[in-house]
Every structure is written in C-alpha cells, then in structure tokens.
Design an enzyme around this catalytic site. Structure first.
Site, PDB file in Angstrom:
ATOM      1  N   ASP A 172     -17.794  19.631   3.507  1.00 34.85           N
ATOM      2  CA  ASP A 172     -17.624  20.903   4.220  1.00 34.85           C
ATOM      3  C   ASP A 172     -18.894  21.342   4.941  1.00 34.85           C
ATOM      4  O   ASP A 172     -18.846  22.229   5.785  1.00 34.85           O
ATOM      5  CB  ASP A 172     -17.217  22.012   3.235  1.00 34.85           C
ATOM      6  CG  ASP A 172     -15.955  21.661   2.470  1.00 34.85           C
ATOM      7  OD1 ASP A 172     -15.128  20.923   3.013  1.00 34.85           O
ATOM      8  OD2 ASP A 172     -15.812  22.121   1.323  1.00 34.85           O
ATOM      9  N   MET A 175     -10.050  19.506   6.951  1.00 37.82           N
ATOM     10  CA  MET A 175     -10.605  20.199   5.772  1.00 37.82           C
ATOM     11  C   MET A 175     -11.822  21.033   6.177  1.00 37.82           C
ATOM     12  O   MET A 175     -12.116  21.178   7.358  1.00 37.82           O
ATOM     13  CB  MET A 175     -10.966  19.188   4.705  1.00 37.82           C
ATOM     14  CG  MET A 175      -9.788  18.732   3.878  1.00 37.82           C
ATOM     15  SD  MET A 175     -10.343  17.684   2.518  1.00 37.82           S
ATOM     16  CE  MET A 175      -8.874  17.688   1.498  1.00 37.82           C
TER      17      MET A 175
HETATM   18  O1  F6P Z   1     -14.908  20.866  -0.820  1.00 39.77           O
HETATM   19  C1  F6P Z   1     -14.339  19.700  -0.373  1.00 39.77           C
HETATM   20  C2  F6P Z   1     -12.862  19.866  -0.159  1.00 39.77           C
HETATM   21  O2  F6P Z   1     -12.357  18.632   0.263  1.00 39.77           O
HETATM   22  C3  F6P Z   1     -12.476  20.975   0.804  1.00 39.77           C
HETATM   23  O3  F6P Z   1     -12.621  20.604   2.139  1.00 39.77           O
HETATM   24  C4  F6P Z   1     -11.068  21.251   0.367  1.00 39.77           C
HETATM   25  O4  F6P Z   1     -10.704  22.576   0.651  1.00 39.77           O
HETATM   26  C5  F6P Z   1     -11.152  21.055  -1.110  1.00 39.77           C
HETATM   27  O5  F6P Z   1     -12.237  20.209  -1.358  1.00 39.77           O
HETATM   28  C6  F6P Z   1      -9.937  20.449  -1.776  1.00 39.77           C
HETATM   29  O6  F6P Z   1     -10.105  20.553  -3.141  1.00 39.77           O
HETATM   30  P1  F6P Z   1      -9.392  19.665  -4.241  1.00 39.77           P
HETATM   31  O7  F6P Z   1     -10.041  18.321  -4.221  1.00 39.77           O
HETATM   32  O8  F6P Z   1      -9.688  20.389  -5.506  1.00 39.77           O
HETATM   33  O9  F6P Z   1      -7.956  19.623  -3.896  1.00 39.77           O
END
Ligand code: F6P
Length: 373
Positions: free
Chosen positions: A135, A177
C-alpha cells in the site's frame, strides 16, 4: 558473546519478504556470527513459541520466492483470537522472548505490525522493524518492500485491459488494492494510461467521471479504463464517513461508540460494492457497456521485482548492522540510496497518504486524466 536474534513477518504478505529474511539472516550469521530464530505466522507464532532456526540451508534459494517462508498472520499481541474470544497475550510473548534469551526481535511488517512492535517495545523488548506493504502507506520511509512489485502487476493489468476495452467499446472499471491510500491505483493508473483514476484522498463525483468518458466518446474513443483504488469513495460517502468519524471522536466508551465503530467499518468495507455500483452507474450515464475487474490478491503474489529484492536486501542487511551497533527501538527506513534508523515512536500510528498536490497527481492531471473531482 553470540547475539541471538528473533524475527517474524506479520500482516499481509508481500513479494520481497523472503529476500528481507535472507538479507538479514546472511548478514547476521555470516558477517556478525549471530544466531537467528524465526517465529512462524507473525505474533501468533511468538505467542505459541513455534520456531525454526534460520541458517545457511533455509536462507538459501529464497531471494526470488514470493510470500514468506515463516508464514504470516494479522493477529495482534493485545487482541489475539483464542477459542472464540480475543485476549491480551502480550506477556506470554515477552516470556517467550526471554525464554530464547533474545537480544532483539525483528518485526517485518506494515502499519499494524509497527503498532504491535511498539507495544512490545514498551514492555522492555529490544525491537527493530523493517517496513513492508504493497500500500506504500507507512510513514517515515521513502519506500516499503512489496510496493514496486504490486505496482508492476497492477500496471500490467491496466495495460492488458486496454485492448479488450477497445475491441468491445466498453468502460472497464478495475479495482486495485491500497487499503485507504491511493498510491497503487495512482501509480498503476498513470503508468498504465488509465483514463480515470479514483483514489481515497480525492472523493469523486460520478457525474464528472461520466462527462469525461462521454467527451472521449465524442472524440472517437469509445472505450475508457477507470482505475479505482479499493478505498476510493464518492463525495457523498466520504461526507458520511467524516460525520461518523466525528461522532466517534465525540463519544466516550459507550454502546453509541460501538455502533459508530460498526458503521465506520461497514463504510470502509464496502469497496467491491462501491466499484460494482460505480460501473453500473457509468454504463447508465454514458450508454456504453461496462465491466468490472477486481484485481485482488494477484497484486501480492509471486516473484518480487528486482527493485524489491534490492530494497529488501538493503533493509535486511542494514537491520543486521543496527543489531551489531546495539541500536534498537527503530524502523530501518529507506532514505534515498541509503538507510536511516527512525525512532519507532515517531512513526507509529501515522499514515502516508497521497497529498492532493503530490507531483504524481499533478502529472496525471496534466496528461488529461480525470481524477473524479
Ligand atoms: O495491506 C495490504 C493489503 O493487501 C491491502 O491492500 C488490502 O486492503 C488488505 O491487505 C487485504 O487484507 P487481507 O489480506 O487481510 O485480506
């Protein structure tokens, strides 16, 4: 005396974590004669004392591998899911640190990991963190491991969508994302030549996007690519969000606070619904067909880019140097071509969002990209 180093990877995985483990491990073992113990699945493994000794054999051959050989989780020391409830397990982690006679714990992770690491630091542990996140929202460092690879994957996707959108005269809305920051969508949108880029930092007006698409149509371009960050919001939803946030700030610990928190979470989680609704509204307003692509976890998968391998190796080896110097309570930040230790306390809880006058934003506007405002 031989220094004993603990290491864990926590939060969402990113390409380049293994390269960081290798950089740290090889420098610590080969240059400084230290010993390394890895904890599985982030802070959960530290709590459960599930370990693996890292050495020349398992640190070899992982430079190019995606994911993390240690595994990861989003579990937090003070809020650990245990048999249907959430418990504060910080003290158990402190005991396990002591049980291994560790000199330091290296935590490789993003914003959440930094908060957890700072909590352990307050309990007296020696901590060094290494920044990673696709991010790019960690404050205090120029770059974080994983962003460059994700940017490449997202850009490739935006590129590829052009030919199919063009052939079918469609609007393709691609969701990228980025959590609540727009770096990934903005970067990939600019590099991939998206016609519209929507990021959380600039709430959008659907009418403005439809007008931009119609104006392209009138100019003979009957297709458009809309790159939307998962956290992007319409002006209406952003105003709603601000109201709930204000409400939350004004309420003490009470049932009202819990309700406001739940409303806020719901607003933050309706990413995909927002993207799908946006595509449908744009189709209606422009009379063009629309399609949605949610790029999702492919952005976090696979081989790290050359840049991320290099960054991870620089940060990992720099962490070994800091251990050798006995410098703790810091994040190893990337600063220009160099590395700088930054006090953890200065950056914990801060988020690196896209300034609305950032040079990337200005360049996007100058090439005629619509940013939804
Ligand atoms: O922080 C990295 C990320 O890929 C974000 O871009 C996304 O919102 C989140 O993690 C998704 O989280 P998880 O892996 O818990 O579904």
């Amino acid at each position: 005396m031989t220094k004993l180093v603990g290491v864990l990877t926590a939060g969402g995985d990113t390409p380049g974590l293994n390269a960081a483990l290798r950089g740290l491990g090889k420098a610590a073992i080969e240059r400084y004669g230290m010993q390394i113990v890895g904890f599985y699945e982030g802070f959960r493994g530290l709590m459960q004392n599930r370990t693996i000794r890292l050495d020349g054999s398992n640190l070899s051959g992982i430079l190019t591998r995606g994911g993390t050989i240690l595994g990861t989780s989003r579990d937090k020391p003070n809020n650990m899911p245990m048999g249907g409830q959430f418990l504060d397990m910080t003290d158990t982690m402190v005991e396990n640190y002591k049980r291994h006679h560790l000199d330091v714990l290296i935590c490789i992770g993003g914003g959440g990991t930094h908060k957890s690491a700072a909590k352990l630091m307050k309990k007296g542990l020696n901590i060094i963190t290494i920044p990673k996140t696709i991010d790019n929202d960690l404050s205090g460092t120029d770059h974080s491991i994983g962003f460059d690879t994700a940017l490449g994957i997202a850009t490739d996707a935006v590129d590829r969508l052009h030919s199919t959108a063009h052939s079918h005269h469609r609007i393709i809305v691609v969701e990228l994302m980025g959590h609540n920051t727009g770096w990934l969508a903005l970067g990939a949108g600019i590099a991939g030549g998206a016609d519209v880029i929507l990021i959380p930092e600039i709430p959008y007006e659907t009418k403005s996007i439809a007008e931009a698409i119609l104006s392209r149509s009138r100019g003979g371009k009957r297709f458009s690519i809309v790159a939307v960050s998962e956290g992007a919001m319409s002006r209406k939803d952003a105003a709603k969000m601000r109201r709930v946030e204000e409400e939350l700030a004004a309420t003490g610990k009470s049932p009202e606070k819990e309700k406001a928190e739940a409303r806020l979470l719901k607003l933050r989680q309706q990413h995909t619904a927002n993207t799908i609704n946006l595509a449908a509204e744009l189709a209606q307003m422009t009379d063009l067909e629309s399609r949605v692509t949610i790029l999702g976890y492919v952005q976090r998968g696979g081989t790290p880019s050359a840049y991320d391998r290099l960054l991870a190796t620089r940060l990992g080896t720099a962490a070994a140097d800091l251990i050798n110097q006995g410098k703790f309570g810091v994040m190893v930040a990337a600063r220009g071509e160099g590395i700088e230790p930054v006090d953890l306390e200065k950056i914990v809880g801060k988020r690196n969002t896209v300034p609305v006058d950032h040079p990337w934003v200005l360049s996007a506007r100058e090439v005629g990209t619509n940013l939804g405002d």
